[in-house]
Design an enzyme around this catalytic site. Structure first.
Site, PDB file in Angstrom:
ATOM      1  N   ASP A 137      -3.490   3.090   3.268  1.00  6.88           N
ATOM      2  CA  ASP A 137      -3.431   2.820   4.700  1.00  6.88           C
ATOM      3  C   ASP A 137      -4.814   2.479   5.247  1.00  6.88           C
ATOM      4  O   ASP A 137      -5.791   3.176   4.961  1.00  6.88           O
ATOM      5  CB  ASP A 137      -2.880   4.066   5.411  1.00  6.88           C
ATOM      6  CG  ASP A 137      -2.746   3.884   6.905  1.00  6.88           C
ATOM      7  OD1 ASP A 137      -1.819   3.176   7.330  1.00  6.88           O
ATOM      8  OD2 ASP A 137      -3.571   4.454   7.634  1.00  6.88           O
ATOM      9  N   GLU A 197      -3.703  -1.951   2.624  1.00  2.00           N
ATOM     10  CA  GLU A 197      -3.409  -2.514   3.934  1.00  2.00           C
ATOM     11  C   GLU A 197      -4.735  -2.904   4.574  1.00  2.00           C
ATOM     12  O   GLU A 197      -5.632  -2.075   4.708  1.00  2.00           O
ATOM     13  CB  GLU A 197      -2.696  -1.494   4.827  1.00  2.00           C
ATOM     14  CG  GLU A 197      -2.393  -2.042   6.218  1.00  2.00           C
ATOM     15  CD  GLU A 197      -2.135  -0.947   7.249  1.00  2.00           C
ATOM     16  OE1 GLU A 197      -1.304  -1.168   8.134  1.00  2.00           O
ATOM     17  OE2 GLU A 197      -2.781   0.120   7.166  1.00  2.00           O
TER      18      GLU A 197
END
Length: 568
Positions: free
Chosen positions: A219, A288
Site C-alpha cells: 500500500d 501501489e
C-alpha cells in the site's frame, strides 16, 4: 463470451510453453477481496476469513490465479484496516491466525496463490511503536516516526498536506512536537531514515512469508521516505490542479508533492524487499504507486530484477475513458518500463465502480468488454470483487457513510463506501446472502438482481463471461506474456496486436454503445492474407466485405498467420 468449449489447462502450460512456477505472477489475474464485505459467517455484519474459506470453490471457478486480501490485521479500524496496530495478528472481527493458516492451505490446494496487503509507510496511532515513541524524545522508539519541532510561531514544520484534508502534521502535547501523517491523523508516518525501522518492517513481512503467503500488495509504497530536510512542497498552478485522484475539492491538489513522498532513498528499500522475497522463491511484490508522475515511478520501481516485481498506478482508475486515453497511458508506460512488468486495474476499494465511473452504461456487454480489455493489455491484472458481476456503484445515504474521507468531504465527495458494499450472493435472501445480521454497509437494492445465484444460471451473464474469458486467456500465451503494439484507429475503437514466440493475436474493442465498422486494411499490413484470420470472437463481431463489424461494446480476437506478421 468466448465461442467454443473453454477448459482449464495445466496452470502454467499453454501452446506448449511451460511457465516457470516462480514466474506465476506474469500475466496473472489477481482477484481482490475486501474482507469486510465478502461473506460473513458469524452474523455480526462484517465479513471474515472463514467467509473467504467458505467461498474458495466460487473463487476457484472464476479462473483467477491469485487473491489479494485487503488488511485483516489488528486495527482500531479508523481507516478500516489500513491503520494497523499489530502486523502479526488477525483482528478478532476477521478471525484468528489459525483461520488464516487454513485459508492458505485450502487456497493452495485449489491452485490459488495468496497475496496480502502490507501497509508499510504508516501505522495506527495505537500501535505499540507509536505509543512508545510519543512518550518522550529519549526512548528506544523516539526516532521511529517522523517528529519535528514547531516553527518559531508555533505552526507546523512545513506546508505538507494530508490526503484526507488539512495539514499533514499534528501536534502531540507529550512530545511537544509535531508528527507527520500523510493520511489520517491516526496514521502516523514511520521514519524510514532509521535503519531499525526498515529492519522491523522487513521482519514483519517475513513473518507472513513463513506462514506461506505468495506475495504482497504494498500500500502507498512510494510514501515510505520523506525529504529529510522537510522542504516545502511548491505550489501547483490552478490550471494544473486536476490530477489523478484529486481536484480542487481537496487542497492536496494545490501542491506538487515532491518532498513528502517518492524520495530516491526509497529505491534502496525496494531492493531490500526484493532481496528478502528472493529467499522465498515464487513470492512476489506488487506496489501501489501514486506520485506526480506515477508511470515514471512504476518504471523505476520495477526496473531490472532487483526491485518490485510489479507496480500499478491510478492512471486507469480515473474518470477518463476513451480508446485514445487507454492507448496513451499504456504506450507511455511501455516507452519507459523496459524490463519492468505492469499490473493494470480499473476497479478497487478506493474508487467508484468502473461500470458507473466510465459512462454509467447499464449494459452487461459493457462490463464484459471492460474486463476483456484490461485483461488483454501487456501485464498482470487486479480485478476487484464484484467486477465479475458487473456491479454498479452504490448510492450511500449520509447517515450510513462509514468512510472518514467521505464524511470530511461530503457532499462534494461521498467517499469510498459506494464500492465497498457487501457482495451479493443470493437474490432472495436477507442482505443478499451476505449476512443475517445488519451489515456494516447496506446492500445496494439494485445488486440483488445481480447476485451470484442468478448469474450462475444464466449462460450469457457477466459472471459466466468472466469465467469463460479467464479460462480461455490461460491458453493464450500472447495475452499473458506477449509484447503489445497499438494500431492507430479512430474513436471509439481500440486495437492492438499481442505477440509471443511467433504467435500474434489481433485484438479490437468497440468503446461505444453503437455498432462500429472498421476496415481490415486499417488493422493489417498490406501483405496480410485475410484467409488466415481465425480464432475467438468474444461477441457477435463479424467480417463482411473486408470490414470488421463490431456490435455495441463488441470485442474481437483473431490469430494472425505468417503473412500478417508485419504491422508497421
Amino acid at each position: 463470451m468466448v465461442n467454443g468449449n473453454c477448459h482449464q489447462t495445466s496452470k502454467y502450460q499453454c501452446w506448449g510453453f511451460q511457465m516457470n512456477e516462480q514466474m506465476w505472477w506474469r500475466g496473472a489475474v489477481i482477484y481482490q477481496i475486501y474482507p469486510r464485505s465478502f461473506y460473513d459467517t458469524n452474523q455480526d455484519g462484517i465479513g471474515d476469513l472463514p467467509g473467504i474459506i467458505s467461498k474458495l470453490d466460487y473463487i476457484a471457478s472464476l479462473g483467477i490465479d491469485a487473491i489479494w486480501i485487503s488488511p485483516f490485521f489488528k486495527s482500531p479500524m479508523k481507516d478500516f484496516g489500513y491503520d494497523i496496530s499489530d502486523y502479526r495478528d488477525i483482528d478478532p472481527i476477521f478471525g484468528t491466525l489459525a483461520d488464516f493458516d487454513e485459508l492458505v492451505l485450502k487456497a493452495h490446494a485449489l491452485g490459488i496463490k495468496i497475496m496480502i496487503d502490507q501497509v508499510l509507510s504508516h501505522t495506527s496511532d495505537q500501535h505499540q511503536w507509536f505509543i512508545d515513541s510519543r512518550e518522550d524524545k529519549t526512548n528506544d522508539k523516539a526516532d521511529w516516526y517522523v517528529w519535528s519541532d514547531a516553527k518559531e510561531d508555533g505552526t507546523a514544520p512545513n506546508n505538507w498536506l494530508s490526503i484526507f484534508g488539512g495539514s499533514g502534521w499534528t501536534w502531540d502535547p507529550r512530545r511537544q512536537q509535531y508528527y507527520l501523517h500523510n493520511f489520517l491523523t491516526s496514521q502516523p508516518d514511520l521514519n524510514f531514515h532509521n535503519p531499525e525501522v526498515r529492519q522491523a518492517v522487513l521482519d514483519n513481512i517475513e513473518f507472513w512469508l513463513k506462514r506461506g503467503v505468495d506475495g504482497f500488495r504494498l500500500d502507498a509504497i512510494n510514501f515510505c521516505y520523506h525529504d529529510a530536510q522537510l522542504r516545502d512542497n511548491p505550489a501547483k498552478p490552478k490550471e494544473l490542479r486536476t490530477s489523478i485522484g484529486f481536484d480542487e475539492k481537496n487542497p492536496y491538489a494545490y501542491q506538487y508533492h515532491y518532498y513528502n513522498n517518492t524520495q530516491d532513498e526509497n529505491l534502496g528499500f525496494m531492493e531490500d524487499i526484493r532481496s528478502l522475497l528472493n529467499q522465498y522463491p515464487g513470492s512476489v511484490a506488487l506496489g501501489e504507486i501514486s506520485s506526480e508522475d506515477s508511470l515514471k515511478t512504476m518504471a523505476e520501481y520495477t526496473q531490472g530484477n532487483t526491485r518490485l516485481h510489479m507496480g500499478y498506478s491510478f492512471d486507469l482508475l480515473t474518470d477518463n475513458f476513451s480508446a485514445s486515453y487507454i492507448k496513451q497511458v499504456v504506450e507511455s508506460l511501455e516507452a519507459r518500463v523496459s524490463d519492468g512488468w505492469p499490473c493494470w486495474s480499473i476497479s478497487n476499494h478506493d474508487v467508484e465502480r468502473v461500470v458507473s465511473r466510465w459512462g454509467g452504461f447499464n449494459s452487461k456487454d459493457f462490463a464484459k468488454m471492460l474486463f476483456a480489455m484490461i485483461s488483454s493489455l501487456r501485464g498482470s491484472v487486479c480485478s476487484y470483487q464484484g467486477e465479475e458481476l458487473g456491479l454498479t456503484e452504490a448510492d450511500i445515504a449520509f447517515e450510513d457513510i462509514q468512510d472518514p474521507y467521505g464524511i470530511t468531504f461530503w457532499p462534494q465527495f461521498k467517499g469510498r463506501d459506494g464500492c465497498r458494499t457487501p457482495h451479493p450472493w443470493q437474490h432472495d435472501a436477507i442482505n443478499a446472502g451476505f449476512s443475517d445480521g445488519k451489515p456494516w454497509l447496506p446492500v445496494a437494492s439494485e445488486h440483488f438482481a445481480q447476485a451470484v445465484d442468478i448469474q450462475d444460471e444464466a449462460t450469457d451473464s457477466v459472471l459466466n463471461s468472466y469465467r469463460n474469458f479467464n479460462h480461455w486467456r490461460k491458453e493464450q500465451p500472447a495475452l499473458r506474456y506477449g509484447d503489445i503494439k497499438f494500431i492507430d484507429t479512430p474513436e471509439p475503437i481500440l486495437a492492438f496486436v499481442r505477440q509471443y514466440q511467433g504467435e500474434q493475436l489481433l485484438v479490437c474493442f468497440n468503446f461505444s454503445e453503437q455498432s462500429q465498422t472498421v476496415a481490415l486494411s486499417s488493422l493489417l499490413a498490406e501483405n496480410a492474407n485475410l484467409n488466415v484470420l481465425s480464432g475467438h470472437k468474444l461477441t457477435s463481431a463479424t467480417i463482411v466485405d473486408g470490414a470488421l463489424q463490431l456490435p455495441p461494446f463488441g470485442c474481437f480476437y483473431c490469430k494472425l498467420g505468417q503473412q500478417a506478421k508485419s504491422l508497421s
